[in-house]
Design a protein around this motif. Structure first.
Motif, short mmCIF file in Angstrom:
data_model
loop_
_atom_site.label_atom_id
_atom_site.label_comp_id
_atom_site.label_asym_id
_atom_site.label_seq_id
_atom_site.Cartn_x
_atom_site.Cartn_y
_atom_site.Cartn_z
N GLN A 334 0.82 -1.21 0.00
CA GLN A 334 0.00 0.00 0.00
C GLN A 334 0.85 1.27 0.00
O GLN A 334 0.52 2.25 -0.68
CB GLN A 334 -0.94 -0.01 1.21
N VAL A 355 -7.21 0.35 -2.59
CA VAL A 355 -6.51 -0.38 -1.53
C VAL A 355 -7.50 -1.23 -0.73
O VAL A 355 -8.71 -1.00 -0.80
CB VAL A 355 -5.77 0.61 -0.59
N ALA A 364 -2.91 -4.01 -3.35
CA ALA A 364 -2.86 -2.55 -3.54
C ALA A 364 -2.73 -2.31 -5.04
O ALA A 364 -1.81 -2.80 -5.68
CB ALA A 364 -1.65 -1.99 -2.81
#
Ligand code: PMP
Length: 404
Positions: A334, A355, A364
């Motif tokens: 992320q 996300v 992500a």
């Protein structure tokens, strides 16, 4: 203890994202210049995250139809379809949609979200079985809650798993509704609808396909995946939206099912909300006509989709299983996704940061989508920016855990 304290688990991740740069949940366009360009903080950006697949938001005929309708009918209906909110345009659009799909009935909802909510929750209820692809859109899951039906989830895009779940159900009483999507909104992967239809034929039940991202994109006539896969006869209900290929807002349900008219008096998300304003109805009706008349739109969309997908894949980015108007670039984590998203924005490319928990397999993703209105030069510009940043961030090697 505040009422919102239960959401505090989201505080640190959101603050973390904000600390890196722009806040993706608060991006505000100063101006939208065309289907493919906008102004952000005084800078021009290429729009690569819209669902404007046919680029019809600025179509002169759609705009003209919308402007004429607002002058003639006013700005809103100020009522639900059930009470004073049905104008001749609503019925004309329903007839046009039924004609487009070759079905007897169509019903228009105020959003695509509500089309799933209102369609599904009225088709199944307590004692029925709602059999869902695990990666279903939030509107389908919310419809499940509203319906009170028993929810059975099968593995994403897995007809064998669907068959297994149906077999396990045996001859348990209650209706059965299988729900799948045409193109999935995060990765852009397409459902194996031919195989799903075969399972349905063998094991019984009704089949609903949400063609939100595939209407105007797939099929010789642009009707979506059911048309492209040659299984329209096996599909009992089609849900779609006006907010993507048709460039407006709203949703619909079409079917040949007997007693369809009863849905209009039992579907709460249809009945208890104001109907679409005449301007939206008018532009959507025109956009549907444009979709039917101008097959070049689909040809250009498909060429743009291939150009972006192949360009990213060939550079070594990890992308979805096949080209589609939606291409997700998989990020290793992320934090990198957030940094890359900001860097793309700084370099004039706006797309969607996706996300967990909104993504399949908690990946992500940088979700991009192309339009028929993008020029090849714009796609090449996007690829050049991706290439430079991909090198800089060392991103040209990670592997995709495909959700298929
Ligand atoms: N179904 C799917 C598969 C979607 O992706 C979306 C929106 N992203 C919807 C329904 C809801 O459509 P709308 O945004 O038009 O309400």
């Amino acid at each position: 203890m505040g009422l919102l304290d239960k959401h505090l688990g989201y505080r640190a991740p959101l603050d973390g994202i904000r600390a890196v740069g722009a806040d993706p949940s608060a991006v505000r366009f100063d101006a939208v210049l065309s289907p493919t360009e906008g102004m952000l903080d005084g800078r021009k950006v290429i729009l690569l995250g819209t669902n404007n697949y046919l680029g019809l938001t600025f179509d002169p005929e759609c705009i003209e139809a919308s402007a004429a309708a607002v002058r003639e009918w006013g700005t809103g209906t100020t009522g639900s379809r059930f009470a004073n909110g049905t104008f001749s345009g609503h019925t004309a659009l329903e007839n046009a949609l039924a004609g487009f799909y070759g079905r007897k009935h169509a019903m228009v909802f105020t959003t695509g979200y509500q089309a799933n909510l209102g369609g599904i929750s009225a088709l199944v209820g307590r004692g029925d079985h709602l059999i869902l692809d695990a990666d279903s859109h939030a509107s389908i899951y919310d419809a499940a809650k509203l319906s009170g039906a028993e929810v059975i989830r099968f593995r994403h895009n897995d007809p064998d798993d669907l068959a297994k779940r149906l077999r396990r159900l045996g001859d348990a009483p209650g209706g059965r509704l299988i729900v799948v999507e045409g193109i999935y909104s995060m990765i852009g992967d397409v459902a194996p609808l031919k195989e799903f239809a075969a399972v349905k034929r063998e094991m019984g039940g009704y089949l609903l396909v949400d063609e939100a991202h595939s209407m105007g994109v797939l099929g010789d006539k642009g009707r979506g995946l059911a048309e492209a896969a040659g299984v329209e006869a096996d599909v009992d209900f089609i849900v779609g939206t006006f907010s993507k290929s048709l460039g407006a807002v709203g949703g619909f349900l079409v079917s040949d099912e007997d007693n369809f008219d009863l849905l209009r008096i039992v579907s709460r998300p249809y009945m208890f909300t104001a109907s679409l304003p005449p301007a939206v109805i008018a532009s959507t009706l025109k956009a549907l006509q444009r979709l039917e008349d101008d097959r070049d739109l689909r040809v250009r969309l498909s060429a743009n989709a291939d150009r972006l997908y192949e360009g990213l894949r060939d550079m070594g980015f990890v992308v979805g299983p096949h080209a589609s108007p939606i291409t997700a670039v998989v990020m290793p984590d992320q934090a990198t996704a957030v940094m890359m998203w900001n860097a793309l924005l700084q370099n004039g490319v706006y797309l969607n940061l996706a996300v967990p928990p909104a993504t399949p397999d908690n990946q992500a993703l940088l979700r991009s989508s192309v339009s028929a209105a993008h020029t090849p030069a714009q796609i090449d510009e996007v690829l050049a920016v991706f290439g430079r940043l991909g090198q800089e961030f060392g991103l040209l090697k990670h592997s995709l855990r495909a959700s298929a």
